[in-house]
Design a protein around this motif. Structure first.
Motif, PDB file in Angstrom:
ATOM      1  N   ASP A 114       0.862  -1.183   0.000  1.00 47.78           N
ATOM      2  CA  ASP A 114       0.000   0.000   0.000  1.00 47.78           C
ATOM      3  C   ASP A 114       0.894   1.227   0.000  1.00 47.78           C
ATOM      4  O   ASP A 114       1.899   1.278   0.725  1.00 47.78           O
ATOM      5  N   ALA A 115       0.536   2.212  -0.805  1.00 49.76           N
ATOM      6  CA  ALA A 115       1.265   3.475  -0.827  1.00 49.76           C
ATOM      7  C   ALA A 115       0.266   4.583  -0.523  1.00 49.76           C
ATOM      8  O   ALA A 115      -0.928   4.459  -0.818  1.00 49.76           O
ATOM      9  N   HIS A 116       0.758   5.654   0.072  1.00 52.86           N
ATOM     10  CA  HIS A 116      -0.143   6.728   0.484  1.00 52.86           C
ATOM     11  C   HIS A 116       0.608   8.059   0.449  1.00 52.86           C
ATOM     12  O   HIS A 116       1.812   8.108   0.675  1.00 52.86           O
ATOM     13  N   ALA A 117      -0.141   9.129   0.158  1.00 51.49           N
ATOM     14  CA  ALA A 117       0.401  10.493   0.205  1.00 51.49           C
ATOM     15  C   ALA A 117      -0.493  11.313   1.110  1.00 51.49           C
ATOM     16  O   ALA A 117      -1.713  11.157   1.094  1.00 51.49           O
ATOM     17  N   TRP A 118       0.111  12.191   1.886  1.00 52.10           N
ATOM     18  CA  TRP A 118      -0.656  13.077   2.737  1.00 52.10           C
ATOM     19  C   TRP A 118       0.053  14.415   2.836  1.00 52.10           C
ATOM     20  O   TRP A 118       1.243  14.514   2.536  1.00 52.10           O
ATOM     21  N   LEU A 119      -0.705  15.432   3.228  1.00 52.37           N
ATOM     22  CA  LEU A 119      -0.177  16.800   3.165  1.00 52.37           C
ATOM     23  C   LEU A 119      -0.453  17.550   4.462  1.00 52.37           C
ATOM     24  O   LEU A 119      -1.555  17.464   5.018  1.00 52.37           O
ATOM     25  N   ASP A 120       0.556  18.280   4.926  1.00 46.36           N
ATOM     26  CA  ASP A 120       0.453  19.161   6.091  1.00 46.36           C
ATOM     27  C   ASP A 120       0.805  20.578   5.652  1.00 46.36           C
ATOM     28  O   ASP A 120       1.625  20.770   4.757  1.00 46.36           O
ATOM     29  N   ALA A 121       0.191  21.539   6.325  1.00 41.38           N
ATOM     30  CA  ALA A 121       0.556  22.946   6.085  1.00 41.38           C
ATOM     31  C   ALA A 121       0.175  23.762   7.302  1.00 41.38           C
ATOM     32  O   ALA A 121      -0.919  23.584   7.859  1.00 41.38           O
ATOM     33  N   ALA A 122       1.059  24.632   7.730  1.00 45.18           N
ATOM     34  CA  ALA A 122       0.804  25.563   8.836  1.00 45.18           C
ATOM     35  C   ALA A 122       0.286  24.847  10.083  1.00 45.18           C
ATOM     36  O   ALA A 122      -0.565  25.366  10.799  1.00 45.18           O
ATOM     37  N   GLY A 123       0.782  23.630  10.326  1.00 43.14           N
ATOM     38  CA  GLY A 123       0.348  22.868  11.495  1.00 43.14           C
ATOM     39  C   GLY A 123      -1.008  22.196  11.333  1.00 43.14           C
ATOM     40  O   GLY A 123      -1.555  21.662  12.293  1.00 43.14           O
ATOM     41  N   VAL A 124      -1.556  22.196  10.118  1.00 47.03           N
ATOM     42  CA  VAL A 124      -2.870  21.614   9.835  1.00 47.03           C
ATOM     43  C   VAL A 124      -2.684  20.337   9.015  1.00 47.03           C
ATOM     44  O   VAL A 124      -1.898  20.316   8.076  1.00 47.03           O
ATOM     45  N   LYS A 125      -3.418  19.282   9.378  1.00 45.03           N
ATOM     46  CA  LYS A 125      -3.452  18.054   8.586  1.00 45.03           C
ATOM     47  C   LYS A 125      -4.416  18.292   7.439  1.00 45.03           C
ATOM     48  O   LYS A 125      -5.628  18.248   7.631  1.00 45.03           O
ATOM     49  N   VAL A 126      -3.891  18.542   6.240  1.00 46.94           N
ATOM     50  CA  VAL A 126      -4.712  19.035   5.130  1.00 46.94           C
ATOM     51  C   VAL A 126      -5.409  17.904   4.393  1.00 46.94           C
ATOM     52  O   VAL A 126      -6.628  17.928   4.230  1.00 46.94           O
ATOM     53  N   THR A 127      -4.666  16.919   3.903  1.00 45.31           N
ATOM     54  CA  THR A 127      -5.277  15.797   3.169  1.00 45.31           C
ATOM     55  C   THR A 127      -4.595  14.493   3.576  1.00 45.31           C
ATOM     56  O   THR A 127      -3.466  14.493   4.062  1.00 45.31           O
ATOM     57  N   GLY A 128      -5.295  13.375   3.342  1.00 45.54           N
ATOM     58  CA  GLY A 128      -4.710  12.064   3.528  1.00 45.54           C
ATOM     59  C   GLY A 128      -4.730  11.521   4.941  1.00 45.54           C
ATOM     60  O   GLY A 128      -4.128  10.478   5.200  1.00 45.54           O
ATOM     61  N   TYR A 129      -5.415  12.178   5.839  1.00 44.73           N
ATOM     62  CA  TYR A 129      -5.473  11.708   7.227  1.00 44.73           C
ATOM     63  C   TYR A 129      -6.776  10.984   7.466  1.00 44.73           C
ATOM     64  O   TYR A 129      -7.766  11.304   6.838  1.00 44.73           O
ATOM     65  N   PRO A 130      -6.786  10.001   8.345  1.00 44.00           N
ATOM     66  CA  PRO A 130      -5.684   9.496   9.161  1.00 44.00           C
ATOM     67  C   PRO A 130      -4.747   8.602   8.342  1.00 44.00           C
ATOM     68  O   PRO A 130      -5.168   7.963   7.386  1.00 44.00           O
ATOM     69  N   VAL A 131      -3.505   8.579   8.745  1.00 41.72           N
ATOM     70  CA  VAL A 131      -2.503   7.741   8.093  1.00 41.72           C
ATOM     71  C   VAL A 131      -2.473   6.400   8.830  1.00 41.72           C
ATOM     72  O   VAL A 131      -2.370   6.366  10.068  1.00 41.72           O
ATOM     73  N   ALA A 132      -2.573   5.306   8.082  1.00 43.57           N
ATOM     74  CA  ALA A 132      -2.583   3.970   8.690  1.00 43.57           C
ATOM     75  C   ALA A 132      -1.279   3.726   9.450  1.00 43.57           C
ATOM     76  O   ALA A 132      -0.200   4.064   8.953  1.00 43.57           O
ATOM     77  N   PRO A 133      -1.358   3.136  10.642  1.00 46.06           N
ATOM     78  CA  PRO A 133      -0.135   2.884  11.415  1.00 46.06           C
ATOM     79  C   PRO A 133       0.786   1.859  10.770  1.00 46.06           C
ATOM     80  O   PRO A 133       1.959   1.766  11.134  1.00 46.06           O
ATOM     81  N   THR A 134       0.289   1.110   9.791  1.00 49.04           N
ATOM     82  CA  THR A 134       1.124   0.110   9.113  1.00 49.04           C
ATOM     83  C   THR A 134       2.020   0.724   8.043  1.00 49.04           C
ATOM     84  O   THR A 134       2.887   0.042   7.506  1.00 49.04           O
ATOM     85  N   LEU A 135       1.802   2.007   7.744  1.00 48.77           N
ATOM     86  CA  LEU A 135       2.620   2.673   6.718  1.00 48.77           C
ATOM     87  C   LEU A 135       3.882   3.248   7.341  1.00 48.77           C
ATOM     88  O   LEU A 135       3.847   3.835   8.419  1.00 48.77           O
ATOM     89  N   ALA A 136       4.977   3.090   6.614  1.00 45.96           N
ATOM     90  CA  ALA A 136       6.240   3.715   7.017  1.00 45.96           C
ATOM     91  C   ALA A 136       6.461   4.921   6.109  1.00 45.96           C
ATOM     92  O   ALA A 136       6.338   4.805   4.885  1.00 45.96           O
ATOM     93  N   GLU A 137       6.747   6.050   6.710  1.00 43.86           N
ATOM     94  CA  GLU A 137       6.995   7.252   5.913  1.00 43.86           C
ATOM     95  C   GLU A 137       8.348   7.117   5.231  1.00 43.86           C
ATOM     96  O   GLU A 137       9.356   6.845   5.876  1.00 43.86           O
ATOM     97  N   LEU A 138       8.352   7.303   3.914  1.00 40.41           N
ATOM     98  CA  LEU A 138       9.571   7.118   3.131  1.00 40.41           C
ATOM     99  C   LEU A 138      10.297   8.417   2.843  1.00 40.41           C
ATOM    100  O   LEU A 138      11.523   8.446   2.726  1.00 40.41           O
ATOM    101  N   GLY A 139       9.543   9.488   2.685  1.00 38.49           N
ATOM    102  CA  GLY A 139      10.150  10.769   2.359  1.00 38.49           C
ATOM    103  C   GLY A 139       9.107  11.849   2.257  1.00 38.49           C
ATOM    104  O   GLY A 139       7.905  11.583   2.298  1.00 38.49           O
ATOM    105  N   CYS A 140       9.592  13.087   2.135  1.00 39.18           N
ATOM    106  CA  CYS A 140       8.700  14.243   2.072  1.00 39.18           C
ATOM    107  C   CYS A 140       9.225  15.215   1.027  1.00 39.18           C
ATOM    108  O   CYS A 140      10.430  15.325   0.826  1.00 39.18           O
ATOM    109  N   PHE A 141       8.315  15.936   0.433  1.00 40.59           N
ATOM    110  CA  PHE A 141       8.695  17.050  -0.417  1.00 40.59           C
ATOM    111  C   PHE A 141       8.512  18.325   0.385  1.00 40.59           C
ATOM    112  O   PHE A 141       7.431  18.578   0.910  1.00 40.59           O
TER     113      PHE A 141
END
Length: 142
Positions: A114-141
């Motif tokens: 499973d792959a997933h993308a999510w976005l944060d801005a200004a301390g706000v969880k903007v899209t893609g939340y909640p993030v499944a606990p089984t996902l490992a974060e690979l990187g960020c732009f």
């Protein structure tokens, strides 16, 4: 819904359409150039992204989040996490709000991965939340 919110929803729809078309036409590595620089999740820029964010920027991030969430289920195509994150990223960038686009992957229950993308801005969880606990974060732009 007032005219300002209607315009924001229209912008979210157009932005998701542009994201969908971009991903259909161009290779991801070319599309990703507009996201910023890919860094590991523990990069200091990721950890400090919300430092100095104003309440106005957080309010803008919440409004963009709302517009994307309201619009996504009604798109004539399947608007998944990546299109939603790309749309919100573009909308926030037009408004001068810095965002962090996260990418993660993990072993799926129905698919091998499973792959997933999510976005944060200004301390706000903007899209893609909640993030499944089984996902490992690979990187960020950033």
């Amino acid at each position: 819904m007032g005219p300002r919110r209607q315009l924001l929803v229209a912008e979210a729809c157009i932005s998701m359409f542009v994201a969908r078309v971009s991903l259909a036409i161009f290779p991801f590595r070319q599309v990703a150039k507009s996201f910023g620089v890919m860094v590991p999740p523990n990069d200091p820029r990721v950890l400090a992204y919300a430092d100095g964010a104003t309440e106005e920027q957080a309010r803008t991030a919440r409004m963009v989040s709302w517009a994307v969430r309201v619009s996504a289920p009604h798109m004539p195509f399947r608007s998944v996490c990546l299109q939603q994150a790309m749309a919100a990223h573009a909308m926030l960038k037009r408004r001068g709000v810095v965002s962090i686009m996260h990418f993660g992957a993990g072993k799926g229950e129905q698919k091998p991965i499973d792959a997933h993308a999510w976005l944060d801005a200004a301390g706000v969880k903007v899209t893609g939340y909640p993030v499944a606990p089984t996902l490992a974060e690979l990187g960020c732009f950033v």
